[in-house]
Design a protein around this motif. Structure first.
Motif, PDB file in Angstrom:
ATOM      1  N   LEU A 169       7.904  -1.335  19.523  1.00  0.00           N
ATOM      2  CA  LEU A 169       8.854  -1.825  20.516  1.00  0.00           C
ATOM      3  C   LEU A 169      10.099  -2.400  19.849  1.00  0.00           C
ATOM      4  CD1 LEU A 169       7.148  -3.349  23.525  1.00  0.00           C
ATOM      5  CD2 LEU A 169       9.536  -3.840  23.157  1.00  0.00           C
ATOM      6  N   VAL A 170       9.840  -3.189  18.805  1.00  0.00           N
ATOM      7  CA  VAL A 170      10.975  -3.823  18.119  1.00  0.00           C
ATOM      8  C   VAL A 170      11.923  -2.765  17.566  1.00  0.00           C
ATOM      9  CG1 VAL A 170      11.649  -5.169  16.093  1.00  0.00           C
ATOM     10  CG2 VAL A 170       9.824  -5.987  17.558  1.00  0.00           C
ATOM     11  N   ILE A 171      11.356  -1.728  16.927  1.00  0.00           N
ATOM     12  CA  ILE A 171      12.282  -0.766  16.327  1.00  0.00           C
ATOM     13  C   ILE A 171      12.924   0.138  17.367  1.00  0.00           C
ATOM     14  CG2 ILE A 171      11.072  -0.789  14.109  1.00  0.00           C
ATOM     15  CD1 ILE A 171      10.166   1.998  14.730  1.00  0.00           C
ATOM     16  N   SER A 172      12.298   0.225  18.549  1.00  0.00           N
ATOM     17  CA  SER A 172      12.975   0.978  19.607  1.00  0.00           C
ATOM     18  C   SER A 172      14.212   0.246  20.091  1.00  0.00           C
ATOM     19  CB  SER A 172      12.040   1.186  20.797  1.00  0.00           C
ATOM     20  OG  SER A 172      10.817   1.673  20.353  1.00  0.00           O
ATOM     21  N   LEU A 173      14.261  -1.058  19.806  1.00  0.00           N
ATOM     22  CA  LEU A 173      15.408  -1.832  20.252  1.00  0.00           C
ATOM     23  C   LEU A 173      16.639  -1.553  19.392  1.00  0.00           C
ATOM     24  CD1 LEU A 173      13.770  -5.303  20.967  1.00  0.00           C
ATOM     25  CD2 LEU A 173      14.350  -3.512  22.581  1.00  0.00           C
ATOM     26  N   PHE A 174      16.400  -1.073  18.164  1.00  0.00           N
ATOM     27  CA  PHE A 174      17.534  -0.852  17.262  1.00  0.00           C
ATOM     28  C   PHE A 174      18.553   0.141  17.819  1.00  0.00           C
ATOM     29  CE2 PHE A 174      15.117  -3.176  14.167  1.00  0.00           C
ATOM     30  CZ  PHE A 174      16.075  -3.745  13.363  1.00  0.00           C
ATOM     31  N   GLY A 181      20.925   7.102  11.053  1.00  0.00           N
ATOM     32  CA  GLY A 181      20.458   7.756   9.837  1.00  0.00           C
ATOM     33  C   GLY A 181      20.627   6.857   8.634  1.00  0.00           C
ATOM     34  N   GLU A 182      21.720   6.095   8.644  1.00  0.00           N
ATOM     35  CA  GLU A 182      21.991   5.249   7.497  1.00  0.00           C
ATOM     36  C   GLU A 182      21.025   4.069   7.414  1.00  0.00           C
ATOM     37  OE1 GLU A 182      26.215   3.576   6.306  1.00  0.00           O
ATOM     38  OE2 GLU A 182      26.016   5.746   6.349  1.00  0.00           O
ATOM     39  N   ILE A 183      20.675   3.493   8.562  1.00  0.00           N
ATOM     40  CA  ILE A 183      19.814   2.312   8.509  1.00  0.00           C
ATOM     41  C   ILE A 183      18.346   2.659   8.763  1.00  0.00           C
ATOM     42  CG2 ILE A 183      21.656   0.734   9.181  1.00  0.00           C
ATOM     43  CD1 ILE A 183      20.523   0.730  11.988  1.00  0.00           C
ATOM     44  N   SER A 184      18.025   3.950   8.863  1.00  0.00           N
ATOM     45  CA  SER A 184      16.667   4.335   9.245  1.00  0.00           C
ATOM     46  C   SER A 184      15.613   3.790   8.296  1.00  0.00           C
ATOM     47  CB  SER A 184      16.569   5.852   9.302  1.00  0.00           C
ATOM     48  OG  SER A 184      16.988   6.381   8.062  1.00  0.00           O
ATOM     49  N   ALA A 185      15.877   3.894   6.973  1.00  0.00           N
ATOM     50  CA  ALA A 185      14.879   3.441   6.005  1.00  0.00           C
ATOM     51  C   ALA A 185      14.541   1.974   6.251  1.00  0.00           C
ATOM     52  CB  ALA A 185      15.398   3.638   4.590  1.00  0.00           C
ATOM     53  N   GLY A 186      15.569   1.186   6.448  1.00  0.00           N
ATOM     54  CA  GLY A 186      15.359  -0.235   6.691  1.00  0.00           C
ATOM     55  C   GLY A 186      14.549  -0.488   7.945  1.00  0.00           C
ATOM     56  N   ILE A 187      14.855   0.263   9.003  1.00  0.00           N
ATOM     57  CA  ILE A 187      14.150   0.052  10.270  1.00  0.00           C
ATOM     58  C   ILE A 187      12.675   0.382  10.129  1.00  0.00           C
ATOM     59  CG2 ILE A 187      14.005   0.794  12.659  1.00  0.00           C
ATOM     60  CD1 ILE A 187      16.958   1.381  12.578  1.00  0.00           C
ATOM     61  N   ILE A 188      12.392   1.503   9.473  1.00  0.00           N
ATOM     62  CA  ILE A 188      10.993   1.893   9.309  1.00  0.00           C
ATOM     63  C   ILE A 188      10.242   0.841   8.501  1.00  0.00           C
ATOM     64  CG2 ILE A 188       9.475   3.629   8.290  1.00  0.00           C
ATOM     65  CD1 ILE A 188      11.719   5.665   8.980  1.00  0.00           C
ATOM     66  N   TRP A 189      10.938   0.287   7.501  1.00  0.00           N
ATOM     67  CA  TRP A 189      10.277  -0.743   6.697  1.00  0.00           C
ATOM     68  C   TRP A 189      10.046  -2.004   7.490  1.00  0.00           C
ATOM     69  CZ3 TRP A 189       7.788  -0.908   2.192  1.00  0.00           C
ATOM     70  CH2 TRP A 189       7.771   0.294   1.492  1.00  0.00           C
ATOM     71  N   PHE A 230      14.777   8.602  14.011  1.00  0.00           N
ATOM     72  CA  PHE A 230      15.985   8.010  13.441  1.00  0.00           C
ATOM     73  C   PHE A 230      16.755   8.986  12.556  1.00  0.00           C
ATOM     74  CE2 PHE A 230      13.565   4.342  14.715  1.00  0.00           C
ATOM     75  CZ  PHE A 230      14.544   3.569  15.311  1.00  0.00           C
ATOM     76  N   TYR A 231      16.549  10.257  12.799  1.00  0.00           N
ATOM     77  CA  TYR A 231      17.350  11.309  12.154  1.00  0.00           C
ATOM     78  C   TYR A 231      17.254  11.310  10.626  1.00  0.00           C
ATOM     79  CZ  TYR A 231      19.408  10.905  16.785  1.00  0.00           C
ATOM     80  OH  TYR A 231      19.570  10.809  18.121  1.00  0.00           O
ATOM     81  N   VAL A 232      16.064  11.042  10.084  1.00  0.00           N
ATOM     82  CA  VAL A 232      15.889  11.175   8.639  1.00  0.00           C
ATOM     83  C   VAL A 232      15.620  12.646   8.345  1.00  0.00           C
ATOM     84  CG1 VAL A 232      14.573  10.396   6.647  1.00  0.00           C
ATOM     85  CG2 VAL A 232      14.854   8.882   8.590  1.00  0.00           C
ATOM     86  N   ASN A 233      16.176  13.186   7.253  1.00  0.00           N
ATOM     87  CA  ASN A 233      15.922  14.598   6.954  1.00  0.00           C
ATOM     88  C   ASN A 233      14.546  14.795   6.306  1.00  0.00           C
ATOM     89  OD1 ASN A 233      16.207  13.881   4.271  1.00  0.00           O
ATOM     90  ND2 ASN A 233      18.354  14.490   4.178  1.00  0.00           N
ATOM     91  N   THR A 234      14.171  16.040   6.080  1.00  0.00           N
ATOM     92  CA  THR A 234      12.810  16.348   5.643  1.00  0.00           C
ATOM     93  C   THR A 234      12.471  15.681   4.318  1.00  0.00           C
ATOM     94  OG1 THR A 234      13.361  18.503   6.537  1.00  0.00           O
ATOM     95  CG2 THR A 234      11.190  18.254   5.572  1.00  0.00           C
ATOM     96  N   ASP A 235      13.405  15.736   3.365  1.00  0.00           N
ATOM     97  CA  ASP A 235      13.164  15.080   2.079  1.00  0.00           C
ATOM     98  C   ASP A 235      12.890  13.595   2.279  1.00  0.00           C
ATOM     99  OD1 ASP A 235      13.462  17.361   0.664  1.00  0.00           O
ATOM    100  OD2 ASP A 235      15.578  17.019   0.137  1.00  0.00           O
ATOM    101  N   GLY A 236      13.711  13.007   3.140  1.00  0.00           N
ATOM    102  CA  GLY A 236      13.573  11.578   3.407  1.00  0.00           C
ATOM    103  C   GLY A 236      12.230  11.247   4.032  1.00  0.00           C
ATOM    104  N   ILE A 237      11.785  12.110   4.950  1.00  0.00           N
ATOM    105  CA  ILE A 237      10.504  11.851   5.621  1.00  0.00           C
ATOM    106  C   ILE A 237       9.352  11.919   4.637  1.00  0.00           C
ATOM    107  CG2 ILE A 237       8.875  12.829   7.279  1.00  0.00           C
ATOM    108  CD1 ILE A 237      11.183  13.355   9.105  1.00  0.00           C
ATOM    109  N   LEU A 238       9.424  12.906   3.757  1.00  0.00           N
ATOM    110  CA  LEU A 238       8.392  13.047   2.732  1.00  0.00           C
ATOM    111  C   LEU A 238       8.326  11.786   1.878  1.00  0.00           C
ATOM    112  CD1 LEU A 238       7.001  15.818   2.766  1.00  0.00           C
ATOM    113  CD2 LEU A 238       7.913  16.155   0.451  1.00  0.00           C
TER     114      LEU A 238
END
Lengths: 222, 263
Positions: A31-36, A48-56, A120-128
């Motif tokens: 829920l919290v990250i859906s608020l972003f 895309g730029e802040i996705s890594a941070g949000i997932i963390w 959050f629009y991370v590309n395939t490499d990023g998801i891996l």
């Protein structure tokens, strides 16, 4: 080894009997990250730029909220005391409990992370890289978190206190993990980050349960 | 109290009757510590006052301005000492934690508890002066650079210790839990420091170290040195004051505290 497995089995059974304990922290952090996106706008560039941070942040929140419950019930109904008094070494029980906790907390968020990455629009490499980073980092977070959970047993202050105690200790994995995802998204080689995360995990596996075990003994000495 | 100390000595394995060890053992129990610190405290107070007054006047009035930063460099004389002493006080807390966990010396618990708020205040002071210094030098109050961030984390670590310690006042189990946390934090500190350094760095490298001669002229590092010593003494003085108060608080039922006239 047998005692570790038995503890894992027992704890998993207990978790599955009370699914709320697993799902509530997860639902909360989702829920919290859906608020972003609602907060910063749905643009793919920014997200895309802040996705890594949000997932963390999601991973941290899930770990924090579920770690609070790690010893709580066993403490309240006296099981933990029996585990100390019992014939089996407490350290092995602690290992078992940490593994069980990771299976229902860290592992779940790791498995969910590709989904979050796509949101959050991370590309395939990023998801891996995200999956790999969380795979290495969530056990560390559970291990370090278990120290905080053990030290705050019986203080009735709940999750906030644990958060204050252990969030600063999460910093190295957070920095390395986010850097790893960013490097991967940019298409660079991130082997160094993997090795660092693995090294921190190895140290944590060796030492954190010792501290947790002592912490339980300390908290129950009164 | 004395009887308890003696008994402990007997049961301790390998507790050799060295004079030095005996001295520390006695110092580890509240009453001798209180008596000895009563003598040390005024001396430390006077020394603190002298070094801080001399250092401040020297640093703020006579030290030369920097050729690039101008007068704003004088913030350094507060900023650097508070940061150094803040780090040292975390180190001291960790060591006190180890001592308390292993030997269960009461004073170590009190020492840890009393160092935490002072360390937190000094860290806060370092952060605030850093921000004030950053504005004219870097053009921003706050920059997410490595040293600022690790100092901020240090502040949070102090807060953690304070919060845990105050969760249950005077309880020994909580004291040991706090000691444990301080030790875990101490072990983690280098890793955190490293990761943050690695993360990003914009801050100038350390200009003061024990082994190398300083990169600034003597007119600048001498007053800085006086200020660092002054801050250490200040920490020592306030810490000891707090320890004495805490001892009285914890032992207020005992005979020797009741018999002190001026309390």
């Amino acid at each position: 080894m047998r005692i570790i497995l038995l503890t894992v089995k027992r704890d998993l059974l207990l978790y599955f009997r009370k699914p709320g304990d697993i799902f509530n922290p997860l639902a909360f952090s989702l829920l919290v990250i859906s608020l972003f996106p609602l907060g910063v706008g749905p643009s793919a560039d920014i997200l895309g730029e802040i996705s890594a941070g949000i997932i963390w942040v999601a991973a941290l929140l899930t770990t924090l909220f579920s770690i609070d419950l790690m010893f709580k019930e066993d403490y309240e109904d006296g099981t933990l005391e029996q585990m100390i008094l019992g014939r089996e070494p407490l350290l092995l029980v602690v290992y078992g409990k940490i593994i069980a906790q990771w299976l229902v907390g860290g592992l779940v968020i790791t498995l969910l992370s590709p989904l979050l990455g796509m949101m959050f629009y991370v590309n395939t490499d990023g998801i891996l890289a995200t999956v790999l980073a969380l795979m290495l980092a969530t056990p560390t977070m559970t291990l370090i978190g278990s120290i905080g959970a053990a030290l705050t047993l019986g203080l009735n202050k709940g999750g906030v206190l644990i958060a204050i105690l252990i969030l600063p200790l999460y910093l190295p994995v957070l920095i390395l993990g986010v850097a790893m995802i960013d490097t991967a998204t940019a298409g660079d080689n991130y082997a160094g980050h993997v090795l660092w995360l693995a090294a921190i995990l190895a140290i944590s596996i060796g030492f954190a349960p010792l501290a947790t075990e002592q912490g339980i003994r300390i908290s129950l000495s009164e | 109290m004395k009887r308890m100390v003696n008994r402990k000595q007997k049961t301790e394995p390998g507790g050799c009757a060295l004079k030095m060890g005996n001295f520390f053992h006695r110092l580890g129990s509240p009453r001798p510590f209180y008596e000895l610190s009563g003598v040390v405290l005024p001396v430390a107070g006077v020394l603190t006052l002298i070094s801080l007054v001399v250092g401040s006047i020297w640093a703020l009035g006579f030290a030369p301005p920097d050729y690039q930063q101008g007068e704003s460099v004088r913030i350094m004389y507060i900023h650097v000492p508070s940061a150094i002493v803040a780090q040292s006080s975390y180190m001291m807390m960790g060591i006190a934690g180890v001592i308390f966990l292993i030997w269960r010396i009461k004073i170590a618990d009190i020492a840890l508890q009393c160092a935490a708020p002072i360390g937190a205040s000094l860290t806060f002071l370092a952060l605030v002066t850093g921000a004030i210094w950053g504005k004219p030098t870097w053009g921003a109050w706050w920059v997410w650079d490595a040293r600022l961030t690790s100092t901020l984390v240090l502040f949070f670590l102090f807060i953690g210790v304070i919060v845990l310690r105050s969760a249950k006042d005077g309880s020994e189990a909580v004291g040991r839990a706090t000691a444990m946390l301080a030790v875990v934090g101490l072990v983690n500190l280098p890793i955190i420091k490293f990761s943050v350094d690695w993360w990003f760095t914009l801050h100038q490298p350390s200009s003061f170290s024990l082994t190398e001669s300083p990169s600034m002229p003597a007119e600048m590092w001498l007053p800085l040195l006086v200020m660092v010593i002054g801050f250490y003494l200040f920490f020592f003085f306030t810490w000891m004051y707090r320890v004495r108060t805490e001892i009285l608080k914890r032992e207020h039922r005992s005979q020797w505290v009741r018999s002190i006239d001026d309390v």
